[in-house]
Write a protein that holds these residues in place. Structure first.
Motif, PDB file in Angstrom:
ATOM      1  N   LYS A  96      -9.891 -11.435   2.121  1.00 56.42           N
ATOM      2  CA  LYS A  96     -10.862 -11.432   3.073  1.00 56.42           C
ATOM      3  C   LYS A  96     -11.189  -9.682   4.049  1.00 56.42           C
ATOM      4  O   LYS A  96     -11.816  -9.658   4.429  1.00 56.42           O
ATOM      5  N   ARG A  97      -9.544  -9.565   3.795  1.00 55.28           N
ATOM      6  CA  ARG A  97     -10.001  -7.779   4.357  1.00 55.28           C
ATOM      7  C   ARG A  97     -10.584  -7.239   3.362  1.00 55.28           C
ATOM      8  O   ARG A  97     -11.462  -6.792   4.058  1.00 55.28           O
ATOM      9  N   PRO A 112       5.092  -5.671  -5.031  1.00 57.27           N
ATOM     10  CA  PRO A 112       3.929  -7.133  -4.937  1.00 57.27           C
ATOM     11  C   PRO A 112       4.225  -7.560  -5.606  1.00 57.27           C
ATOM     12  O   PRO A 112       5.494  -8.088  -5.646  1.00 57.27           O
ATOM     13  N   ARG A 113       3.559  -8.761  -4.644  1.00 50.40           N
ATOM     14  CA  ARG A 113       3.518  -9.988  -4.645  1.00 50.40           C
ATOM     15  C   ARG A 113       3.729 -10.579  -6.481  1.00 50.40           C
ATOM     16  O   ARG A 113       2.099 -10.613  -6.799  1.00 50.40           O
ATOM     17  N   LEU A 124       0.205 -11.605  -7.619  1.00 48.29           N
ATOM     18  CA  LEU A 124      -0.571 -12.666  -6.784  1.00 48.29           C
ATOM     19  C   LEU A 124      -1.008 -12.113  -5.976  1.00 48.29           C
ATOM     20  O   LEU A 124      -0.176 -11.254  -5.029  1.00 48.29           O
ATOM     21  N   VAL A 125      -2.594 -12.317  -4.817  1.00 49.25           N
ATOM     22  CA  VAL A 125      -3.197 -12.117  -4.050  1.00 49.25           C
ATOM     23  C   VAL A 125      -3.395 -12.774  -2.575  1.00 49.25           C
ATOM     24  O   VAL A 125      -3.872 -13.850  -3.244  1.00 49.25           O
ATOM     25  N   SER A 126      -2.934 -12.673  -1.697  1.00 46.57           N
ATOM     26  CA  SER A 126      -3.485 -13.627  -0.564  1.00 46.57           C
ATOM     27  C   SER A 126      -4.813 -14.085  -0.074  1.00 46.57           C
ATOM     28  O   SER A 126      -5.341 -12.575  -0.114  1.00 46.57           O
ATOM     29  N   ASN A 158      -1.018  -1.415  -6.646  1.00 53.18           N
ATOM     30  CA  ASN A 158      -0.441  -2.912  -5.726  1.00 53.18           C
ATOM     31  C   ASN A 158      -1.848  -4.050  -4.986  1.00 53.18           C
ATOM     32  O   ASN A 158      -1.795  -2.929  -3.589  1.00 53.18           O
ATOM     33  N   PRO A 159      -1.791  -3.795  -4.850  1.00 49.49           N
ATOM     34  CA  PRO A 159      -3.171  -4.677  -4.400  1.00 49.49           C
ATOM     35  C   PRO A 159      -2.431  -5.759  -2.697  1.00 49.49           C
ATOM     36  O   PRO A 159      -3.515  -5.420  -2.509  1.00 49.49           O
ATOM     37  N   ASN A 160      -1.551  -6.422  -3.595  1.00 48.60           N
ATOM     38  CA  ASN A 160      -1.278  -6.910  -1.397  1.00 48.60           C
ATOM     39  C   ASN A 160       0.429  -6.918  -2.068  1.00 48.60           C
ATOM     40  O   ASN A 160       1.303  -8.107  -2.825  1.00 48.60           O
ATOM     41  N   GLY A 161       1.195  -6.313  -1.061  1.00 50.99           N
ATOM     42  CA  GLY A 161       1.885  -5.370  -1.118  1.00 50.99           C
ATOM     43  C   GLY A 161       2.990  -6.592   0.272  1.00 50.99           C
ATOM     44  O   GLY A 161       1.999  -6.944   1.154  1.00 50.99           O
ATOM     45  N   ASP A 162       4.272  -6.560  -0.253  1.00 54.92           N
ATOM     46  CA  ASP A 162       4.597  -7.193   0.735  1.00 54.92           C
ATOM     47  C   ASP A 162       6.381  -7.195   1.717  1.00 54.92           C
ATOM     48  O   ASP A 162       6.722  -6.696   1.187  1.00 54.92           O
ATOM     49  N   PRO A 163       5.559  -7.288   2.937  1.00 51.52           N
ATOM     50  CA  PRO A 163       6.168  -6.425   3.683  1.00 51.52           C
ATOM     51  C   PRO A 163       7.989  -7.197   4.075  1.00 51.52           C
ATOM     52  O   PRO A 163       8.365  -6.185   4.215  1.00 51.52           O
ATOM     53  N   ASP A 164       8.022  -8.212   3.548  1.00 51.59           N
ATOM     54  CA  ASP A 164       8.927  -8.538   3.475  1.00 51.59           C
ATOM     55  C   ASP A 164       9.773  -7.712   2.530  1.00 51.59           C
ATOM     56  O   ASP A 164      11.430  -8.276   2.662  1.00 51.59           O
TER      57      ASP A 164
END
Length: 59
Positions: free
Chosen positions: A52-53, A35-36, A45-47, A24-30
């Motif tokens: 940047k992080r 994963p997105r 999807l990765v934001s 899960n490279p970019n989890g959605d906290p909402d």
């Protein structure tokens, strides 16, 4: 005050590619950190903020 302004004459673009398997490279906290996902292609999807992080952490 005399300030010399320089114009940016060159522009550089970067491509940052990475592959994730069973992760899960970019989890959605909402959404309970799920994963997105793109609903049309079912790809993750990765934001831009996440990218940047990852670059900041690497550097």
């Amino acid at each position: 005050m005399n300030m010399n302004a320089t114009v940016i004459s060159n522009r550089y673009d970067f491509v940052y590619l990475f592959d994730v398997t069973n992760g899960n490279p970019n989890g959605d906290p909402d959404a309970a950190n799920l994963p997105r996902m793109d609903p049309e292609t079912n790809q993750g999807l990765v934001s831009d903020v996440c990218l940047k992080r990852k670059v900041r952490n690497y550097v």
